[in-house]
Design an enzyme around this catalytic site. Structure first.
Site, mmCIF file in Angstrom:
data_model
loop_
_atom_site.group_PDB
_atom_site.id
_atom_site.type_symbol
_atom_site.label_atom_id
_atom_site.label_comp_id
_atom_site.label_asym_id
_atom_site.label_seq_id
_atom_site.Cartn_x
_atom_site.Cartn_y
_atom_site.Cartn_z
ATOM 1 N N ASP A 62 53.973 90.829 7.994
ATOM 2 C CA ASP A 62 54.318 90.297 6.669
ATOM 3 C C ASP A 62 55.808 90.465 6.386
ATOM 4 O OD1 ASP A 62 51.626 89.821 6.352
ATOM 5 O OD2 ASP A 62 51.317 91.389 4.831
ATOM 6 N N ASP B 102 52.268 95.481 -6.743
ATOM 7 C CA ASP B 102 52.108 94.398 -5.765
ATOM 8 C C ASP B 102 50.610 94.245 -5.452
ATOM 9 O OD1 ASP B 102 52.200 92.660 -3.624
ATOM 10 O OD2 ASP B 102 52.981 94.129 -2.206
ATOM 11 N N ALA C 203 46.953 92.426 -0.592
ATOM 12 C CA ALA C 203 45.923 93.199 0.126
ATOM 13 C C ALA C 203 44.963 93.960 -0.784
ATOM 14 C CB ALA C 203 46.536 94.161 1.156
ATOM 15 N N ALA C 204 45.012 93.734 -2.096
ATOM 16 C CA ALA C 204 44.047 94.415 -2.977
ATOM 17 C C ALA C 204 42.626 93.953 -2.635
ATOM 18 C CB ALA C 204 44.368 94.122 -4.437
ATOM 19 N N GLY C 205 42.462 92.640 -2.453
ATOM 20 C CA GLY C 205 41.134 92.111 -2.091
ATOM 21 C C GLY C 205 40.693 92.633 -0.725
ATOM 22 N N ASP C 206 41.634 92.724 0.210
ATOM 23 C CA ASP C 206 41.293 93.233 1.550
ATOM 24 C C ASP C 206 40.865 94.695 1.465
ATOM 25 O OD1 ASP C 206 42.105 90.789 2.577
ATOM 26 O OD2 ASP C 206 44.167 91.477 2.877
HETATM 27 O O1 RIB Z 1 45.560 89.370 1.867
HETATM 28 C C1 RIB Z 1 46.892 89.731 2.111
HETATM 29 C C2 RIB Z 1 47.340 89.219 3.440
HETATM 30 O O2 RIB Z 1 47.345 87.807 3.402
HETATM 31 C C3 RIB Z 1 48.738 89.601 3.833
HETATM 32 O O3 RIB Z 1 48.816 90.838 4.507
HETATM 33 C C4 RIB Z 1 49.198 88.420 4.663
HETATM 34 O O4 RIB Z 1 49.380 88.712 6.006
HETATM 35 C C5 RIB Z 1 48.148 87.348 4.466
HETATM 36 O O5 RIB Z 1 47.334 87.281 5.550
#
Ligand code: RIB
Length: 307
Positions: free
Chosen positions: A13, A246, A249-252
Site C-alpha cells: 500500500d 484511518d 483495513a477496518a473491515g478486514d
Molecule cells: O481493505 C484495505 C485494503 O484494500 C488495503 O490494504 C489495500 O491494499 C486494498 O486492497
C-alpha cells in the site's frame, strides 16, 4: 486446534495523507507518504493470526523485494505461508491509498501477482481448503479462483465466508455456495439494489441475500455498527466510538478477528463484539497491517468498555 484458510490478495500500500481528496484535474500536495503491507486477503489473514487463529494463507506474491518482505512478516505473525506462490517475473500487487483528515480513504488497486490466483492455482491448494474449518475470501483476486475454492470447500464441509470487497456483481452459483457473507453498505447496494441507510433497509437487503441461498448475512455499517441476519432473524449491534485516524483495513480486521473468535469457540455475539473492538482499534492507527491489533490489545480495550 481449528484452522482458518484465507484466500486472497497481497498488496504493497502506498499511503498518501492529504487534508482532502483531490478533485478531477487537480494537482494536490501530499502531507505525508509511506508504504505499508496491505491487501484485503493479507490483512484478514494477519487479523486472524493476531487474534489467535491457526491461519493458512492461499495467495500469490511477485519475485520482488516487497513480496519477500511481506512473506517474512506473515511468518512472524505465525501465518502458514506454504500455500503462497511466488510468481516469477511479476510484481507484487499494489494499492494507492489517499487518506483525508477525517480518516476516510480512496483506494486504487493494481493486481500484479494477485491476478495469477487462477482456478488451477487454487486447485493445487485443494488440501488446504479441504482440511480447514472455515475458508475466508474476498474479491481482489480472480473470480474463477474464488468460485473454485468455494466449490472445494462445499465438497469438504468447510464453511465458506465471503467478504464481497471490492464491490462487484456475483454469479448466483457462487452465492449459493456461501455460508456467511459480510458486505458493507456499498457492496450490499450492488448485490441487492437496496441502499442501506438504516436498520430497516439492512433487514430488507439481508432478506434478499437469503433468497440467493446465503444463510447468514452480516452487513457492516462503519460507525453505525452492523446488522446480523440468520435465516431471516435480524439484529443490530452498535459499534464502538473511537477517534478515527484511518479506516483502511477496518473491515478486514473485523472479518479476520471474527473468524478467529468463532474458531476459538466463542458464541456469535461474543465473537462479533471482539471483532468490532479489533476493527475500532484499527481505525485509531494509520495503515493496513500496521494498524491491526494483537488479541491482548483487543481484550484490554474490551475490559475498559465494561470496567
Ligand atoms: O481493505 C484495505 C485494503 O484494500 C488495503 O490494504 C489495500 O491494499 C486494498 O486492497
Amino acid at each position: 486446534m481449528k484452522t482458518l484458510a484465507v484466500l486472497g490478495s497481497i498488496n504493497l500500500d502506498h499511503m498518501l495523507l492529504v487534508d482532502r481528496f483531490p478533485k478531477p484535474g487537480e494537482t494536490l500536495a501530499i502531507n505525508n507518504y509511506h508504504t505499508v503491507a496491505g491487501g484485503k486477503g493479507a490483512n484478514q489473514a494477519v487479523a486472524a493470526a493476531r487474534s489467535g487463529a491457526k491461519t493458512r494463507f492461499i495467495a500469490c506474491v511477485g519475485d520482488d523485494a516487497a513480496g519477500g518482505e511481506m512473506l517474512d512478516a506473515f511468518m512472524q505473525d505465525g501465518i502458514d505461508t506454504t500455500s503462497i506462490d511466488t510468481i516469477a517475473d511479476c510484481s507484487t500487487g499494489m494499492a494507492t491509498i489517499y487518506v483525508d483528515a477525517a480518516g476516510e480513504n480512496h483506494i486504487g488497486i493494481w493486481g500484479g501477482a494477485n491476478a495469477e490466483l487462477s482456478a488451477d492455482k487454487v486447485e493445487s491448494h485443494e488440501s488446504v481448503i479441504a482440511s480447514a474449518d472455515i475458508l475466508l475470501m474476498q474479491l481482489e483476486t480472480p473470480l474463477e479462483g474464488v468460485e473454485q475454492a468455494a466449490k472445494i470447500a462445499r465438497a469438504n464441509n468447510t464453511k465458506v465466508v465471503l467478504n464481497p470487497a471490492p464491490a462487484r456483481e456475483l454469479p448466483k452459483e457462487l452465492l449459493a455456495n456461501i455460508d456467511v457473507i459480510t458486505p458493507n453498505e456499498t457492496e450490499t447496494k450492488l448485490l441487492t439494489g437496496i441502499a442501506v441507510n438504516n436498520r430497516c433497509d439492512a433487514d430488507v437487503a439481508a432478506k434478499v441475500l437469503h433468497t440467493y441461498g446465503v444463510p447468514t448475512v452480516l452487513i457492516t455499517m462503519g460507525k453505525h455498527g452492523l446488522w446480523l441476519s440468520r435465516d431471516g432473524e435480524g439484529k443490530h449491534y452498535p459499534g464502538f466510538v473511537v477517534p478515527a485516524k484511518d479506516s483502511t483495513a477496518a473491515g478486514d480486521t473485523f472479518n479476520g478477528a471474527f473468524m478467529a473468535e468463532l474458531l476459538a469457540g466463542a458464541d456469535c455475539e461474543d465473537a462479533l463484539r471482539f471483532a468490532q473492538a479489533a476493527a475500532a482499534l484499527s481505525v485509531t492507527k494509520m495503515g493496513a497491517q500496521s494498524s491491526i491489533p494483537q488479541r491482548e490489545q483487543v481484550l484490554a480495550f474490551l475490559e475498559l468498555q465494561t470496567g
